[in-house]
Each structure stands twice: as structure tokens, then as C-alpha cells.
Design an enzyme around this catalytic site. Structure first.
Site, mmCIF file in Angstrom:
data_model
loop_
_atom_site.group_PDB
_atom_site.id
_atom_site.type_symbol
_atom_site.label_atom_id
_atom_site.label_comp_id
_atom_site.label_asym_id
_atom_site.label_seq_id
_atom_site.Cartn_x
_atom_site.Cartn_y
_atom_site.Cartn_z
ATOM 1 N N ARG A 151 0.637 -2.328 -7.668
ATOM 2 C CA ARG A 151 0.990 -3.743 -7.622
ATOM 3 C C ARG A 151 1.968 -4.069 -8.750
ATOM 4 O O ARG A 151 1.959 -3.414 -9.798
ATOM 5 C CB ARG A 151 -0.262 -4.606 -7.758
ATOM 6 C CG ARG A 151 -1.304 -4.361 -6.678
ATOM 7 C CD ARG A 151 -2.581 -5.143 -6.964
ATOM 8 N NE ARG A 151 -3.585 -4.942 -5.930
ATOM 9 C CZ ARG A 151 -4.518 -3.981 -5.961
ATOM 10 N NH1 ARG A 151 -4.576 -3.150 -6.999
ATOM 11 N NH2 ARG A 151 -5.391 -3.863 -4.979
ATOM 12 N N LYS A 175 -7.393 -4.415 -9.978
ATOM 13 C CA LYS A 175 -8.237 -5.591 -9.784
ATOM 14 C C LYS A 175 -9.661 -5.284 -10.235
ATOM 15 O O LYS A 175 -10.166 -4.183 -10.056
ATOM 16 C CB LYS A 175 -8.230 -5.998 -8.308
ATOM 17 C CG LYS A 175 -6.914 -6.614 -7.851
ATOM 18 C CD LYS A 175 -7.024 -7.136 -6.426
ATOM 19 C CE LYS A 175 -5.760 -7.867 -6.003
ATOM 20 N NZ LYS A 175 -5.850 -8.401 -4.624
ATOM 21 N N TYR A 281 -2.279 -0.432 7.435
ATOM 22 C CA TYR A 281 -1.021 0.319 7.461
ATOM 23 C C TYR A 281 -0.955 1.300 8.623
ATOM 24 O O TYR A 281 0.125 1.678 9.055
ATOM 25 C CB TYR A 281 -0.827 1.065 6.132
ATOM 26 C CG TYR A 281 -0.764 0.138 4.957
ATOM 27 C CD1 TYR A 281 0.321 -0.705 4.776
ATOM 28 C CD2 TYR A 281 -1.805 0.064 4.044
ATOM 29 C CE1 TYR A 281 0.372 -1.581 3.704
ATOM 30 C CE2 TYR A 281 -1.761 -0.810 2.973
ATOM 31 C CZ TYR A 281 -0.670 -1.625 2.812
ATOM 32 O OH TYR A 281 -0.624 -2.495 1.754
#
Length: 300
Positions: A151, A175, A281
Site C-alpha cells: 500500500r 494494517k 483478483y
């Protein structure tokens, strides 16, 4: 309300391990809610938070065309806040306990084709050859985001010591303060080496600290600046979709799966807590297979 929001922000950071990006979004949602509350019920403070009022707030956003995914996040922001406020004794009952979270439509992410990704990376490399430290940094931003799929907040949060150049590994804090190790390839290594030897020393100041990536003034690179870098780089590629760092993350995951990578390995690389998120995905790759089949097969 500002004091309450500051306390809530500390709770999100220290106890929930939320990223700066997430905390900024949550606080923005709550400021929107409090502004709505002040307009409808001036002076009531937190005591004015009721289930009908919360539903009215969400309905107003929905009527204004707010995306379902954003409504879902705003609902989550409020539910997290009111549960915390009850525990802190700021309110009696939790008005959001029965507030339904709108299910966000799961849309296929926009991704670059492999040739478009190559063109974008080659453009970034070409721009860095003049030796401008910002161009050298920009090459690393684009190259590393695509090489690792991390990210943008994780990239900008890296310190120099988080990089193992001998083994070409990144130590990434994701996260929920979960740490993972992510490998990167030779092109990203070349971009990193150029940055560490040429670009970073030219920008570093006393304020730089351990930050790996720096802005023009020598401070840690802000994720918003990194997003601008990606948009500008990709926009120069003919026919490419308008994507930012998250689009490069999507592209990296898609191209890994297209190359035969195991789904659970991709899950680990991306730092997804749920395999279902990574499975999105696979739909992208299947959609591409279908498009190629429809175009190329004589009996499609």
C-alpha cells in the site's frame, strides 16, 4: 467535539492500530456527522445521536450520490465511534448498534496490462536518468509499488532500516500493526540503489530522520504526493486507465496470478487478512481470459 475526536483518534491509533489514512477518513466522517447533527438539533451534543438521526444522515449522503462503498465506511466509522463512546461513558446507549452497514458492490478494479506497466516503469526510469533527485525518487515510488504490491501508506512509512538490500526484502508494517516481509526484484533494487546513493542524500535534512522516502523539503514523503507521482507517470502511457497507487497494487496482484502465483502467497504478499479479498483478483484474470477468448476464438 474537538477534544472528543482527539481522544478517539488516539484510541484508533494506539489501541486499534489504524493507519493515518484510515484515521483521517474516520474523523472526516464524524465531522460530517456532527455538522449534520448541529444543523438538525443544535446544541444537543452527543446526546442528539439517535438511530433515526444516523439513518437520516446516511440517507442524505445516499441522495447526494455518495458511493455505496463510502456509505459502508461511514457506517463503520460511526459504529466504531459510538461503541467507544459508550465504553468511555460519554453516551448511555449505543444508537448505532442496529445501524445496518450497506454492502458495497464489489467491482473489478482497473488494472494496467503488463505492457502498460512496463511502459510506465520505463518512462519513470528514463526521467530519472537526468539525475534530478525528485525524479530518482519518483522512479523508486512507481517501481517499488508495482514490484511489491504494498500500500502507498506502507511505502511512505518505510524507514531506511526496513530495507534489507542484500536479500532484497522489505519489512512492512501493515494494517493492524501487522508486520510482514515482502521481496522485490532487480529493477526495484536498481531504483532503490540509485535513490540511496544519489537521490536521498541530495534531499536529506536534519528533519529527515530515518524515513526512506523524502519530499522536496527533506521530510517524510506524504502518501498524497506519492499518489500524484503515480497518476502523472501512468497518465503518460497511451490507453492506460487513470489509476493511482492502489491501481498499481491491483496490477501487481493480477500480474502475479496471471504468472501462476499461488493465491495464498499473493494474500501474504499483499497483507490481506481475508483470502476473499485476494480472490477478487482472480475475477480480473478470468475476465481477461474471457475477453481474449471472445476476441480470438473463431467460435466464441
Amino acid at each position: 467535539m474537538d477534544t472528543v475526536l482527539e481522544e478517539f483518534d488516539r484510541y484508533l491509533e494506539l489501541e486499534r492500530g489504524r493507519s493515518e489514512h484510515t484515521r483521517r477518513a474516520y474523523l472526516g466522517d464524524l465531522r460530517s456527522l456532527f455538522a449534520f447533527l448541529d444543523e438538525r438539533s443544535p446544541g444537543t451534543g452527543l446526546g442528539g445521536l439517535t438511530l433515526p438521526m444516523l439513518r437520516s444522515w446516511l440517507a442524505a449522503h445516499a441522495a447526494a450520490g455518495t458511493a455505496r462503498s463510502t456509505l459502508a465506511r461511514r457506517t463503520s466509522s460511526v459504529k466504531t465511534f459510538t461503541a467507544w463512546a459508550v465504553r468511555r461513558g460519554l453516551i448511555g446507549d449505543d444508537p448505532a448498534s442496529r445501524l445496518q452497514v450497506p454492502k458495497a458492490r464489489r467491482t473489478l478494479p482497473s488494472v494496467l496490462r503488463q505492457d502498460q506497466a512496463r511502459d510506465a516503469l520505463e518512462a519513470a526510469e528514463s526521467g530519472a536518468q537526468q539525475g534530478d533527485p525528485l525524479a530518482v525518487r519518483d522512479r523508486l515510488v512507481v517501481e517499488m509499488l508495482y514490484a511489491t504490491g504494498i500500500r502507498v501508506s506502507e511505502l511512505c512509512g518505510l524507514d531506511v532500516d526496513d530495507v534489507d538490500t542484500s536479500r532484497r526484502l522489505l519489512r512492512v508494517l501493515g494494517k493492524g500493526n501487522k508486520q510482514r516481509t515482502v521481496p522485490y526484484g532487480e529493477p526495484a533494487h536498481a531504483a532503490l540503489t540509485a535513490w540511496l546513493h544519489e537521490g536521498r542524500p541530495a534531499l536529506a535534512t536534519a528533519d529527515s530522520g530515518p524515513a526512506l522516502l523524502l519530499g522536496a523539503r527533506g521530510k517524510r514523503l506524504d502518501p498524497r504526493q506519492a499518489r500524484t507521482v503515480v497518476h502523472q507517470t501512468v497518465s503518460a502511457v497511451g490507453g492506460a486507465p487513470d489509476i493511482g497507487p492502489h491501481g498499481l497494487r491491483h496490477s501487481a496482484a493480477t500480474h502475479l496470478l496471471e504468472g501462476g502465483a499461488d493465491l495464498r502467497v499473493v494474500q501474504e504478499l499483499l497483507g490481506h487478512s481475508s483470502l476473499a479479498t485476494t480472490q477478487l483478483y482472480t475475477h480480473v484474470t478470468v475476465a481477461r481470459l474471457r475477453a481474449v477468448h471472445d476476441q480470438a476464438h473463431p467460435r466464441a
